[in-house]
Design a protein around this motif. Structure first.
Motif, PDB file in Angstrom:
ATOM      1  N   VAL A 160       0.865  -1.189   0.000  1.00 27.85           N
ATOM      2  CA  VAL A 160       0.000   0.000   0.000  1.00 27.85           C
ATOM      3  C   VAL A 160       0.899   1.235   0.000  1.00 27.85           C
ATOM      4  CG1 VAL A 160      -1.802   1.272   1.221  1.00 27.85           C
ATOM      5  CG2 VAL A 160      -1.788  -1.242   1.256  1.00 27.85           C
ATOM      6  N   LEU A 164      -0.506   7.569  -0.304  1.00 26.23           N
ATOM      7  CA  LEU A 164      -1.960   7.658  -0.185  1.00 26.23           C
ATOM      8  C   LEU A 164      -2.367   8.036   1.237  1.00 26.23           C
ATOM      9  CD1 LEU A 164      -3.089   4.518  -2.252  1.00 26.23           C
ATOM     10  CD2 LEU A 164      -3.089   6.921  -2.967  1.00 26.23           C
ATOM     11  N   ILE A 182      -8.828   3.465   3.371  1.00 25.00           N
ATOM     12  CA  ILE A 182      -7.827   3.405   2.302  1.00 25.00           C
ATOM     13  C   ILE A 182      -6.978   2.138   2.380  1.00 25.00           C
ATOM     14  CG2 ILE A 182      -5.764   4.516   1.343  1.00 25.00           C
ATOM     15  CD1 ILE A 182      -6.934   7.192   2.129  1.00 25.00           C
ATOM     16  N   ILE A 186      -7.412  -1.543  -0.032  1.00 30.39           N
ATOM     17  CA  ILE A 186      -6.334  -1.885  -0.962  1.00 30.39           C
ATOM     18  C   ILE A 186      -5.745  -3.257  -0.640  1.00 30.39           C
ATOM     19  CG2 ILE A 186      -4.038  -1.225  -1.763  1.00 30.39           C
ATOM     20  CD1 ILE A 186      -4.825   1.675  -1.370  1.00 30.39           C
ATOM     21  N   ALA A 187      -5.656  -3.574   0.659  1.00 30.23           N
ATOM     22  CA  ALA A 187      -5.066  -4.853   1.090  1.00 30.23           C
ATOM     23  C   ALA A 187      -6.107  -5.948   1.270  1.00 30.23           C
ATOM     24  CB  ALA A 187      -4.291  -4.649   2.386  1.00 30.23           C
ATOM     25  N   ARG A 188      -7.311  -5.756   0.740  1.00 34.95           N
ATOM     26  CA  ARG A 188      -8.402  -6.710   1.019  1.00 34.95           C
ATOM     27  C   ARG A 188      -8.101  -8.106   0.479  1.00 34.95           C
ATOM     28  NH1 ARG A 188     -10.116  -3.293  -2.993  1.00 34.95           N
ATOM     29  NH2 ARG A 188     -10.781  -4.231  -4.970  1.00 34.95           N
TER      30      ARG A 188
END
Length: 271
Positions: A160, A164, A182, A186-188
């Motif tokens: 990530v 951001l 955020i 993104i890390a899902r």
């Protein structure tokens, strides 16, 4: 242009298919045999299939064990991810000797034999009143799987971009809001991959379940299998039937999440 598999790749695939497929086929085959056919050398492949083992397996113990397995697997996954996500994020955003020591300790904890923890945990859980309870097994499984989940999740959080988070901070977003709005989205894929693997491993965990549940009536499915082995012999059809029934939920979860698991593990390996 689509590449075709070479002879070496094809040979390896065939060997791996036979290596894993033949035992699975034999388990299913044995589950449809009678006890006499299991011991007979004349009916290894050709025999009269019966469903006696499955009929006997569908009883109150099976559904009780199924409920215990679901509770343990879901509880362990939730508690493990609750610990692993912030820990992995913290290790991904820090550097220096503290991070190195932390990662080293996680690797040591991951390498520690599970059998070495049984007696100390048994004594601790006895003092805490957690023996013969689902909560005790969940805590033990979480302690076992949390280092694995942290190590697996860290590369995803490192992927990530910190920019951001800096941009969100400049816009007035707090740390918690930035993390949930955020970083986590993104890390899902990594979170989902780690959660699925923890779920599958906690489903089949045996050693803690058979030691921390003092009454066999409370066993989950993984420990229920051991009851088919007694001093008077082994009920092979019953053992194999329970093995097949126990594997069905795992097969469903794995089949439905295979693509995400494959992509998540590939991305994590590259990062």
């Amino acid at each position: 242009m689509k590449q075709t598999a070479g002879p070496v790749t094809t040979t390896i695939k065939v060997l791996l298919t036979l290596l894993y497929g033949v035992p699975l086929f034999w388990i299913i085959l044995t589950s449809f045999k009678s006890s006499a056919d299991v011991m007979s050398t004349q009916s290894s492949i050709f025999f009269r299939p019966v469903t006696t083992a499955y009929v006997e397996a569908f009883n109150g113990e099976l559904f009780t064990a199924l409920g215990q397995s679901v509770t343990i697997a879901v509880g362990t996954t939730a508690l493990t991810m609750l610990i692993a996500i912030p820990a992995a994020y913290g290790l991904a955003r820090t550097s220096g000797y503290i991070t190195t020591i932390g990662l080293g300790l996680l690797i040591v904890f991951q390498m520690m034999p599970q059998t070495a923890n049984v007696i100390p945990l048994f004594q601790v859980f006895g003092n805490w009143g957690l023996l013969d309870s689902v909560a005790g097994v969940i805590v033990a499984d979480t302690a076992l799987l949390a280092p694995f989940a942290i190590i697996l999740l860290r590369p995803f959080f490192r992927g990530v971009p910190p920019e951001l988070e800096e941009a969100a901070s400049i816009d007035g977003s707090g740390m918690m809001r930035t993390f949930f709005s955020i970083v986590l989205p993104i890390a899902r894929n990594g979170i989902f991959t780690a959660g699925t693997l923890v779920l599958l491993m906690s489903w089949g965990e045996f050693l803690y379940a058979v030691n921390f549940f003092l009454s066999p009536g409370s066993y989950p499915l993984s420990a229920l299998l051991s009851q088919q082995v007694s001093a008077f012999g082994i009920n092979w059809p019953g053992l194999m039937a329970l093995a097949v029934l126990t594997s069905i939920p795992v097969l469903i979860v794995f089949s439905s999440t295979y693509k995400l698991l494959r992509d998540g593990l590939t991305v994590g390996a590259v990062k």
